[in-house]
Scaffold this active site. Structure first.
Site, PDB file in Angstrom:
ATOM      1  N   SER A 140      26.660  72.802  33.249  1.00  0.00           N
ATOM      2  CA  SER A 140      26.929  73.963  32.400  1.00  0.00           C
ATOM      3  C   SER A 140      27.874  74.891  33.139  1.00  0.00           C
ATOM      4  O   SER A 140      27.774  75.036  34.366  1.00  0.00           O
ATOM      5  CB  SER A 140      25.630  74.715  32.096  1.00  0.00           C
ATOM      6  OG  SER A 140      25.909  75.997  31.572  1.00  0.00           O
TER       7      SER A 140
ATOM      8  N   VAL B 135      25.932  74.933  22.537  1.00  0.00           N
ATOM      9  CA  VAL B 135      25.706  74.067  21.369  1.00  0.00           C
ATOM     10  C   VAL B 135      24.425  74.470  20.646  1.00  0.00           C
ATOM     11  O   VAL B 135      23.448  74.887  21.267  1.00  0.00           O
ATOM     12  CB  VAL B 135      25.625  72.589  21.832  1.00  0.00           C
ATOM     13  CG1 VAL B 135      25.173  71.687  20.706  1.00  0.00           C
ATOM     14  CG2 VAL B 135      26.973  72.137  22.382  1.00  0.00           C
TER      15      VAL B 135
ATOM     16  N   LYS C 186      22.455  74.386  37.997  1.00  0.00           N
ATOM     17  CA  LYS C 186      23.673  73.695  37.577  1.00  0.00           C
ATOM     18  C   LYS C 186      24.749  73.755  38.664  1.00  0.00           C
ATOM     19  O   LYS C 186      25.546  72.820  38.811  1.00  0.00           O
ATOM     20  CB  LYS C 186      24.189  74.290  36.264  1.00  0.00           C
ATOM     21  CG  LYS C 186      23.232  74.048  35.081  1.00  0.00           C
ATOM     22  CD  LYS C 186      22.929  72.565  34.855  1.00  0.00           C
ATOM     23  CE  LYS C 186      22.187  72.313  33.553  1.00  0.00           C
ATOM     24  NZ  LYS C 186      21.949  70.875  33.319  1.00  0.00           N
TER      25      LYS C 186
ATOM     26  N   ASP D 136      10.151  60.256  32.957  1.00  0.00           N
ATOM     27  CA  ASP D 136       9.940  61.642  33.345  1.00  0.00           C
ATOM     28  C   ASP D 136      10.762  61.850  34.606  1.00  0.00           C
ATOM     29  O   ASP D 136      10.433  61.299  35.668  1.00  0.00           O
ATOM     30  CB  ASP D 136       8.453  61.889  33.612  1.00  0.00           C
ATOM     31  CG  ASP D 136       8.164  63.286  34.147  1.00  0.00           C
ATOM     32  OD1 ASP D 136       9.126  64.056  34.364  1.00  0.00           O
ATOM     33  OD2 ASP D 136       6.986  63.609  34.348  1.00  0.00           O
TER      34      ASP D 136
ATOM     35  N   ASN E  13      21.273  63.723  31.473  1.00  0.00           N
ATOM     36  CA  ASN E  13      21.335  64.832  30.507  1.00  0.00           C
ATOM     37  C   ASN E  13      20.076  65.693  30.505  1.00  0.00           C
ATOM     38  O   ASN E  13      20.140  66.860  30.140  1.00  0.00           O
ATOM     39  CB  ASN E  13      21.571  64.253  29.109  1.00  0.00           C
ATOM     40  CG  ASN E  13      21.315  65.284  28.028  1.00  0.00           C
ATOM     41  OD1 ASN E  13      22.122  66.192  27.800  1.00  0.00           O
ATOM     42  ND2 ASN E  13      20.171  65.179  27.363  1.00  0.00           N
TER      43      ASN E  13
ATOM     44  N   TYR F 241      18.113  78.809  36.214  1.00  0.00           N
ATOM     45  CA  TYR F 241      18.919  77.832  35.489  1.00  0.00           C
ATOM     46  C   TYR F 241      20.347  77.737  36.039  1.00  0.00           C
ATOM     47  O   TYR F 241      20.828  76.632  36.341  1.00  0.00           O
ATOM     48  CB  TYR F 241      18.969  78.192  34.001  1.00  0.00           C
ATOM     49  CG  TYR F 241      19.832  77.255  33.192  1.00  0.00           C
ATOM     50  CD1 TYR F 241      19.377  75.982  32.852  1.00  0.00           C
ATOM     51  CD2 TYR F 241      21.114  77.622  32.783  1.00  0.00           C
ATOM     52  CE1 TYR F 241      20.172  75.109  32.130  1.00  0.00           C
ATOM     53  CE2 TYR F 241      21.913  76.753  32.058  1.00  0.00           C
ATOM     54  CZ  TYR F 241      21.444  75.499  31.737  1.00  0.00           C
ATOM     55  OH  TYR F 241      22.236  74.637  31.030  1.00  0.00           O
TER      56      TYR F 241
END
Length: 238
Positions: A145, A194, A165, A61, A88, A161
């Protein structure tokens, strides 16, 4: 196992993480499948093993210091060192009720996303660094990203988000600078948009295609780039 390279992929039970594990396994790496969920982790290991890949599960975790430390102990016991770390694991965060509209940003959502996407990479990297230092050609890949690019400003407005990144990219350069005089090569990558549950499978691009850049950076030669941000086309401005 002494001659076999060992790779840890976090969030490897599905999507791009699983595809990265699959790709490295196909190149002959022994893959440590890092995942929180016991059942999903075991299923991923079984799927990889069924195709002839040497894989083992690591309970991980990324939001827990203790879990990262325990994971490092597991890998040390199983393999003795680590050649590749792919950070990842990532989450998009809640978006309901304007949670990621900057003008109504839910700071708890921001904290939660940062804790996985940025702090998680730091936790895991620092827990694994002693094992990486034992490898002859260690590589660290942070899966970022282009939504974190201040230059490109792609994708929808996601004020938790996207900054997570941007921070991950910045951390990547800090690690690369600090480790510049070592054999450890650190880079970030953008897998592209993706088809995964992360995107509602709303893309023609497969996880295998998305995984290719991470696999490339994980297997760079010793004179490879350091501290960069790359996608399939090359350097991503950020």
């Amino acid at each position: 196992m002494n001659d076999t390279k060992i790779a840890l992929v976090t969030g490897a039970n599905k999507g791009i993480g699983f595809a990265i594990a699959q790709g490295l396994g196909a190149l002959g790496y022994t893959v440590a499948v890092g995942a929180r969920d016991d059942a999903r982790r075991a299923e991923a290991v079984a799927r990889l093993s069924a195709t002839g890949i040497d894989a083992f599960g690591v309970a991980l975790d990324v939001t827990s210091d203790e879990s990262a430390t325990t994971a490092a102990t597991t890998i040390e016991r199983t393999a003795g060192r680590l050649d590749v770390l792919v950070n990842n694991a990532g989450i998009a965060g809640r978006i309901d009720g304007g949670a990621q509209d900057p003008t109504t940003l839910d700071l708890d959502v921001l904290r939660t996303v940062l804790d996985t996407n940025a702090f998680g990479a730091v936790r895991v990297t620092n827990a694994m660094l002693p094992l990486l230092r034992r490898a002859p050609a260690p590589r660290i890949v942070n899966v970022s990203s282009n939504m974190g690019s201040l230059t490109l400003q792609t994708g929808p407005i996601l004020a938790a988000y996207a900054p997570s990144k941007s921070l991950l990219n910045s951390l990547t350069t800090q690690y690369a600078r600090q480790l510049a005089d070592t054999d450890i090569i650190v880079n970030a990558c953008c897998p592209g948009y993706v088809a995964t549950d992360f995107t509602g499978f709303n893309s023609p691009r497969t996880p295998t295609q998305g995984a290719a850049i991470a696999i490339h950076l994980a297997t760079l030669p010793d004179d490879g780039p350091r501290g960069g941000f790359f996608d399939d086309s090359g350097v991503v401005p950020w």
